[in-house]
Scaffold this motif. Structure first.
Motif, PDB file in Angstrom:
ATOM      1  N   GLN A  30      48.319   9.205  18.588  1.00  0.00           N
ATOM      2  CA  GLN A  30      49.844   8.649  18.208  1.00  0.00           C
ATOM      3  C   GLN A  30      49.645   8.223  16.944  1.00  0.00           C
ATOM      4  O   GLN A  30      50.476   7.939  16.240  1.00  0.00           O
ATOM      5  CB  GLN A  30      50.335   8.078  19.051  1.00  0.00           C
ATOM      6  CG  GLN A  30      51.758   7.291  18.716  1.00  0.00           C
ATOM      7  CD  GLN A  30      52.772   8.051  18.779  1.00  0.00           C
ATOM      8  OE1 GLN A  30      52.736   9.091  19.106  1.00  0.00           O
ATOM      9  NE2 GLN A  30      54.123   7.577  17.802  1.00  0.00           N
ATOM     10  N   GLU A  31      48.358   7.315  17.433  1.00  0.00           N
ATOM     11  CA  GLU A  31      48.155   6.374  15.621  1.00  0.00           C
ATOM     12  C   GLU A  31      48.053   7.997  14.267  1.00  0.00           C
ATOM     13  O   GLU A  31      48.766   6.860  13.747  1.00  0.00           O
ATOM     14  CB  GLU A  31      46.972   5.669  16.061  1.00  0.00           C
ATOM     15  CG  GLU A  31      46.775   4.582  16.858  1.00  0.00           C
ATOM     16  CD  GLU A  31      48.252   3.600  16.292  1.00  0.00           C
ATOM     17  OE1 GLU A  31      47.800   2.902  15.132  1.00  0.00           O
ATOM     18  OE2 GLU A  31      48.831   3.159  17.014  1.00  0.00           O
ATOM     19  N   LEU A  32      47.211   8.870  15.219  1.00  0.00           N
ATOM     20  CA  LEU A  32      47.763   9.378  13.750  1.00  0.00           C
ATOM     21  C   LEU A  32      48.982  10.214  13.576  1.00  0.00           C
ATOM     22  O   LEU A  32      49.190  10.219  12.531  1.00  0.00           O
ATOM     23  CB  LEU A  32      46.648  10.837  13.996  1.00  0.00           C
ATOM     24  CG  LEU A  32      45.095  10.418  14.297  1.00  0.00           C
ATOM     25  CD1 LEU A  32      44.208  11.975  14.601  1.00  0.00           C
ATOM     26  CD2 LEU A  32      44.957  10.848  12.266  1.00  0.00           C
ATOM     27  N   ILE A  33      49.373  10.126  14.409  1.00  0.00           N
ATOM     28  CA  ILE A  33      50.658  10.506  14.178  1.00  0.00           C
ATOM     29  C   ILE A  33      51.451   9.827  13.363  1.00  0.00           C
ATOM     30  O   ILE A  33      52.768  10.077  11.911  1.00  0.00           O
ATOM     31  CB  ILE A  33      51.554  11.090  15.581  1.00  0.00           C
ATOM     32  CG1 ILE A  33      50.852  12.064  15.561  1.00  0.00           C
ATOM     33  CG2 ILE A  33      53.044  11.438  15.118  1.00  0.00           C
ATOM     34  CD1 ILE A  33      51.934  12.633  17.140  1.00  0.00           C
ATOM     35  N   ALA A  34      51.262   8.398  13.528  1.00  0.00           N
ATOM     36  CA  ALA A  34      52.561   7.273  12.790  1.00  0.00           C
ATOM     37  C   ALA A  34      51.835   7.089  11.646  1.00  0.00           C
ATOM     38  O   ALA A  34      52.262   7.189  10.873  1.00  0.00           O
ATOM     39  CB  ALA A  34      51.995   5.656  14.080  1.00  0.00           C
ATOM     40  N   LEU A  35      50.549   7.428  11.357  1.00  0.00           N
ATOM     41  CA  LEU A  35      49.877   6.726  10.196  1.00  0.00           C
ATOM     42  C   LEU A  35      50.355   8.468   9.075  1.00  0.00           C
ATOM     43  O   LEU A  35      50.843   7.765   7.922  1.00  0.00           O
ATOM     44  CB  LEU A  35      48.082   7.173  10.073  1.00  0.00           C
ATOM     45  CG  LEU A  35      47.413   5.734  10.256  1.00  0.00           C
ATOM     46  CD1 LEU A  35      46.367   5.754  10.327  1.00  0.00           C
ATOM     47  CD2 LEU A  35      48.111   4.910   9.997  1.00  0.00           C
ATOM     48  N   GLY A  36      50.327   9.961   9.935  1.00  0.00           N
ATOM     49  CA  GLY A  36      50.826  10.754   8.932  1.00  0.00           C
ATOM     50  C   GLY A  36      52.541  10.808   8.876  1.00  0.00           C
ATOM     51  O   GLY A  36      52.571  10.440   7.531  1.00  0.00           O
TER      52      GLY A  36
ATOM     53  N   VAL B  64      47.784  13.590   2.640  1.00  0.00           N
ATOM     54  CA  VAL B  64      47.021  13.134   3.486  1.00  0.00           C
ATOM     55  C   VAL B  64      48.109  12.725   5.113  1.00  0.00           C
ATOM     56  O   VAL B  64      47.420  12.682   5.936  1.00  0.00           O
ATOM     57  CB  VAL B  64      46.946  11.828   2.887  1.00  0.00           C
ATOM     58  CG1 VAL B  64      46.045  10.444   4.042  1.00  0.00           C
ATOM     59  CG2 VAL B  64      45.838  11.149   1.682  1.00  0.00           C
ATOM     60  N   GLY B  65      49.168  12.704   4.815  1.00  0.00           N
ATOM     61  CA  GLY B  65      50.177  12.595   5.651  1.00  0.00           C
ATOM     62  C   GLY B  65      49.849  13.945   6.543  1.00  0.00           C
ATOM     63  O   GLY B  65      50.050  14.045   8.015  1.00  0.00           O
ATOM     64  N   ILE B  66      50.504  15.046   5.525  1.00  0.00           N
ATOM     65  CA  ILE B  66      50.508  16.410   6.707  1.00  0.00           C
ATOM     66  C   ILE B  66      48.918  16.818   7.232  1.00  0.00           C
ATOM     67  O   ILE B  66      49.069  16.601   8.976  1.00  0.00           O
ATOM     68  CB  ILE B  66      50.510  17.513   5.669  1.00  0.00           C
ATOM     69  CG1 ILE B  66      52.171  16.826   5.329  1.00  0.00           C
ATOM     70  CG2 ILE B  66      50.287  18.387   6.656  1.00  0.00           C
ATOM     71  CD1 ILE B  66      52.071  17.521   3.781  1.00  0.00           C
ATOM     72  N   ILE B  67      48.076  15.964   7.117  1.00  0.00           N
ATOM     73  CA  ILE B  67      46.650  16.159   7.078  1.00  0.00           C
ATOM     74  C   ILE B  67      46.890  15.871   9.211  1.00  0.00           C
ATOM     75  O   ILE B  67      46.424  15.780  10.123  1.00  0.00           O
ATOM     76  CB  ILE B  67      45.121  16.085   6.929  1.00  0.00           C
ATOM     77  CG1 ILE B  67      45.557  16.590   6.207  1.00  0.00           C
ATOM     78  CG2 ILE B  67      44.098  15.359   7.236  1.00  0.00           C
ATOM     79  CD1 ILE B  67      44.309  16.669   4.659  1.00  0.00           C
ATOM     80  N   GLN B  68      47.132  14.170   8.639  1.00  0.00           N
ATOM     81  CA  GLN B  68      46.780  12.976   9.982  1.00  0.00           C
ATOM     82  C   GLN B  68      48.669  13.415  10.723  1.00  0.00           C
ATOM     83  O   GLN B  68      47.870  13.487  12.390  1.00  0.00           O
ATOM     84  CB  GLN B  68      47.503  11.581   9.151  1.00  0.00           C
ATOM     85  CG  GLN B  68      46.026  11.102   8.543  1.00  0.00           C
ATOM     86  CD  GLN B  68      46.511   9.702   7.772  1.00  0.00           C
ATOM     87  OE1 GLN B  68      47.616   9.773   7.196  1.00  0.00           O
ATOM     88  NE2 GLN B  68      44.845   8.931   8.096  1.00  0.00           N
TER      89      GLN B  68
END
Length: 655
Positions: free
Chosen positions: A378-384, A191-195
Motif C-alpha cells: 500500500q505504501e508503494l501504491i500511495a507513493l505512486g 516513477v508514479g506508474i512504476i510504483q
C-alpha cells in the motif's frame, strides 16, 4: 476427483460453486469420507462466502485502498487533535524552506518545490499507512532528478548569440527552466506508474534487496553530491551543472577554477546562516526533552536573510543570487510530454526504488516504535499516486524526509492529520504570500541544505563498526559509496546492487566448513579447531554453512576430503535408511565383521564376477576388513542447507 484425498479440497471447492442441500447429499453419497466432511463443508461455505459481495467486504476493500477510512471515523479528537496541530505547524515550517531549497537540487525554479510540498503530502494523508513519516521533497531524490533534468536539457541548448554575433552568447533561462520542468514532470509520471504497478503486483518485498550498508553508503555518497552541487551557490560563483559519471569531480574542478570570483557578501551570509543553523541543530538535539517544539531554525534563517537581502538590496548592489519570481496561486493541471518517456525509463526505475526504500525504512522504524503496522504494498501504491497525480501539477518525485519525519514525530504527531496541516501551511504561502520570499538569497538555501545533511555524513561512523563485525558488509558500503560518487547516483546504485548480489554468490560459493565435535554431557556441537573442550570419538561431523549447488559442489567435495583426511578405504551406502541423515561408513579400527542387508533387487544388479564368488544365497553377507582408520562414521551436517540441486546431488553420490 472427489474420491481422491489429494484433490478433495480442490474438488469440493469446484463442486460447491453453487451449493445446495441436494448437491451436498449427493456428494456425500458418492463416497466423501466422513472424516473430511467438516473440511468439505467448510471449504464450500468459504467459497460461497468469498464469491458473495457484502457490505463488510466492500468496506474492507475501501479501507485497504484508502487507509484513512480505517482510523478517521474513530479519531480521538480530544487526545490527538492538539498534538497533531502543533506537529503539523512545526513540520510545515520546516517543509517550506526545504521545498524552496531542494528545488535547486532538482534544477527547477523554487516554486515547484512548494508545489511538491503540497500536492503529494495532501494525497499521502488519504492513501498512506504510516502515521508519522513526512512525505515531500528529499535531497537524494531531488539530486537524482536534477541530474536527469540537466542531462536532457543542458544549458548549451539554450545559448543564443547577442546581436547576431557568435562571440557573445546569452542563456535563455526561461526556456531552459520550462524544458527542465517538462522533463521532471514526465520522469515523475513514470516513477508514479512504476510504483503503482509494483504495489498492485505485490512487489513490496523489493526493498529487501537494498541492504542497509548499501543504502547508507549510497545516501552518504548522495550527500557528497549535494554538498558539491551547492558550493557554487554558497560561494556565489557561476559554473555549469554536470551530470553522469565523474560529474562530482568535474563540478569541484569547475568551482575551484572560479574561486577567485567568489562573491564575498554571498559567502559571508552563507557562513552566518550555516553557523546559526548548526547551533540551533545542536540545541534542539541537546534539549529535545525540554522543548515543546524544536526551534525552527530554517524558517528563522529564511525570514531574516530575506529581510536583510531586501533591506540592503543585495541582488542589485552586490550581485547576490536570489530566488527570484514566485508566482502566486496554483497552476492548472497539464499533460506531461510523453514523447520523453523512452529516454527516462532507467532513471525512473532508480528513482522509484530509492524513493520507496527511503519511505518504507522510516515507516517501519516509527511503526515498530509506536506499535502499529505498515503495508509495504500500500505504501508503494500511495507513493505512486502521489507522484503520478502530482506530476500533472508540475511536481517532482517525492519520498519521506528523515529530518521532517523526526520533527513530525518528536513534536507529538499522532496521525497524518499533522501532514495534512503541514501541506496547508505550504498552500498558504503559495496562494497568498509567496512573493515575500522573492529576495531570499540562494546562499541561505544552500546553508539549509548542507546543515540538513549532517546526519548523513555521520554514517561514516559505520566504517569502523563494520570492520569489526563484517568485512563483506564493509565492502558493500565502500563500493556503494565510491561507485555512487564517481559514476553518479544512477549508475552507482546499479553497481552497488550488482556487487551486493556478487557477495551473496561469493558467500554461498565459498562456504565456511568445519569438523564439529561434541561437548560432553550436552547436546552441543562446535568446531574442533576453535574449542578445546569439544571432541569426537570414532565420528567426524562435516559441517558447511551453505547450500550445495552447481557453483560450490566441487569445492564442497574438496573440503570434505580435506577435512576428513581418511586413508583409502571401503565406503558403503545403506540404501535402506534413506529417511535417516546421509551417513557414510568407513572401515573400523580393528578387524570386525560388518553385516549389511541386501535385497533381491540389489543382488540382481551386482557385478556378475562378484556373484560367482558368493558361496551361498542368503539375505546377509559377511565382509572382513583390515584396520584402516580410527573413524567409523562420517556424518554430513546439512542443517544449514536450504536446497541441493541436481549437480550437488550427483557430487555427493560420487563421494
Amino acid at each position: 476427483v472427489l474420491r481422491d484425498r489429494q484433490h478433495h479440497e480442490r474438488g469440493s471447492i469446484i463442486a460447491l460453486w453453487r451449493c445446495d442441500d441436494l448437491l451436498y447429499n449427493q456428494l456425500i453419497m458418492m463416497g466423501c469420507w466422513k472424516t473430511n466432511t467438516s473440511c468439505f463443508t467448510h471449504c464450500g461455505m468459504m467459497t460461497v462466502s468469498f464469491l458473495r459481495c457484502s457490505s463488510e467486504k466492500a468496506k474492507a476493500v475501501a479501507q485497504s485502498f484508502l487507509p484513512i477510512l480505517s482510523w478517521l471515523p474513530s479519531y480521538p479528537v480530544k487526545q490527538f487533535l492538539f498534538s497533531d496541530v502543533i506537529s503539523g505547524l512545526s513540520t510545515g515550517v520546516v517543509q517550506l524552506p526545504q521545498g524552496l531549497a531542494y528545488a535547486l537540487l532538482a534544477a527547477v525554479p523554487p516554486v515547484y518545490g512548494l508545489y511538491s510540498s503540497f500536492y503529494p503530502v495532501l494525497l499521502y494523508t488519504f492513501f498512506g499507512t504510516s502515521r508519522h513519516v513526512s512525505i515531500g521533497t528529499f535531497a537524494v531524490i531531488s539530486l537524482m532528478i536534477g541530474g536527469v533534468a540537466v542531462r536532457e536539457a543542458p544549458e548549451s541548448q539554450f545559448l543564443y548569440p547577442v546581436n547576431g554575433s557568435n562571440s557573445s552568447v546569452v542563456l535563455n533561462k526561461d526556456a531552459c527552466d520550462a524544458r527542465r520542468v517538462q522533463v521532471v514532470a514526465v520522469l515523475t509520471t513514470l516513477v508514479g506508474i512504476i510504483q503503482m504497478i509494483f504495489g498492485l503486483l505485490r512487489f513490496g518485498f523489493v526493498s529487501v534487496y537494498l541492504t542497509e550498508p548499501l543504502v547508507r553508503g549510497f545516501t552518504t555518497a548522495a550527500a557528497m553530491h549535494v554538498v558539491i552541487s551547492q558550493l557554487k551557490y554558497f560561494l556565489g560563483v557561476k559554473t555549469k551543472r554536470f551530470s553522469g559519471p565523474l560529474s562530482a569531480i568535474y563540478s569541484v574542478i569547475a568551482v575551484f577554477s572560479q574561486i577567485t570570483k567568489t562573491n564575498i557578501p554571498s559567502l559571508l551570509l552563507g557562513l552566518v546562516c550555516l553557523v546559526f543553523l548548526y547551533g540551533i541543530k545542536v540545541l534542539n538535539e541537546r534539549f529535545k526533552k525540554r522543548l515543546l517544539v524544536p526551534i525552527p531554525g530554517e524558517i528563522i534563517v529564511v525570514i531574516v536573510s530575506t529581510g536583510v537581502s531586501f533591506g540592503l538590496s543585495l541582488a542589485e548592489t552586490h550581485e547576490v543570487d536570489v530566488v527570484g519570481k514566485i508566482p502566486t496561486g496554483l497552476r492548472p493541471p497539464t499533460v506531461p510530454e510523453f514523447s520523453l518517456i523512452p529516454k527516462l525509463i532507467p532513471d525512473a526505475f532508480a528513482v522509484a526504488i530509492v524513493g520507496f526504500s527511503m519511505t518504507i525504512s522510516l515507516a517501519k522504524i516509527f511503526a515498530l516504535k509506536h506499535g502499529y503496522s505498515v503495508d509495504g504494498n500500500q505504501e508503494l501504491i500511495a507513493l505512486g499516486l502521489c507522484n503520478f497525480i502530482g506530476s500533472f501539477f508540475q511536481t517532482f518525485a517525492v519520498t519521506s524526509s528523515m529530518s521532517r519525519s523526526l520533527v513530525q514525530e518528536s513534536t507529538g504527531g499522532k496521525t497524518q492529520i499533522a501532514g495534512l496541516l503541514s501541506s496547508l501551511v505550504v498552500l498558504l504561502v503559495v496562494v497568498a504570500i509567496g512573493f515575500v520570499f522573492q529576495p531570499l538569497p540562494q546562499t541561505a538555501l544552500a546553508a539549509i541544505i548542507m546543515v540538513n545533511l549532517i546526519g548523513m555524513f555521520k554514517q561514516f561512523r559505520d566504517i569502523p563498526n563494520l570492520w569489526r563485525t563484517s568485512k563483506i558488509e564493509l565492502a558493500i558500503w565502500l563500493v556503494s559509496f565510491t561507485a555512487s560518487v564517481l559514476l553518479g547516483l544512477d549508475y552507482g546504485l546499479l553497481a552497488a546492487i550488482a556487487f551486493a548480489i556478487i557477495t551473496v554468490i561469493y558467500r554461498t560459493q565459498s562456504p565456511r566448513s568445519s569438523i564439529l565435535g561434541h561437548v560432553s554431557n550436552t547436546g552441543l556441537y562446535y568446531d574442533v579447531n576453535e574449542y578445546e573442550e569439544v571432541k569426537y570419538e570414532g565420528i567426524k561431523i562435516f559441517h558447511s554453512n551453505s547450500s550445495i549447488y552447481f557453483a560450490n559442489s566441487d569445492l564442497y567435495v574438496s573440503k570434505l576430503k580435506e577435512k576428513v583426511t581418511l586413508t583409502p578405504c571401503l565406503w558403503m551406502w545403506e540404501k535402506e535408511t534413506l529417511a535417516a541423515p546421509f551417513v557414510l561408513r568407513a572401515a573400523v579400527k580393528t578387524p570386525q565383521k560388518l553385516v549389511f542387508s541386501a535385497t533381491e533387487e540389489a543382488r540382481e544388479q551386482r557385478n556378475g564376477e562378484l556373484e560367482d564368488k558368493r558361496s551361498e544365497s542368503t539375505s546377509e553377507e559377511a565382509v572382513f576388513l583390515e584396520p584402516l582408520s580410527p573413524v567409523r562414521s562420517i556424518i554430513l551436517d546439512w542443517t544449514t542447507a536450504s536446497f541441493i540441486d541436481s549437480v550437488g546431488a550427483k557430487a555427493i553420490k560420487q563421494v
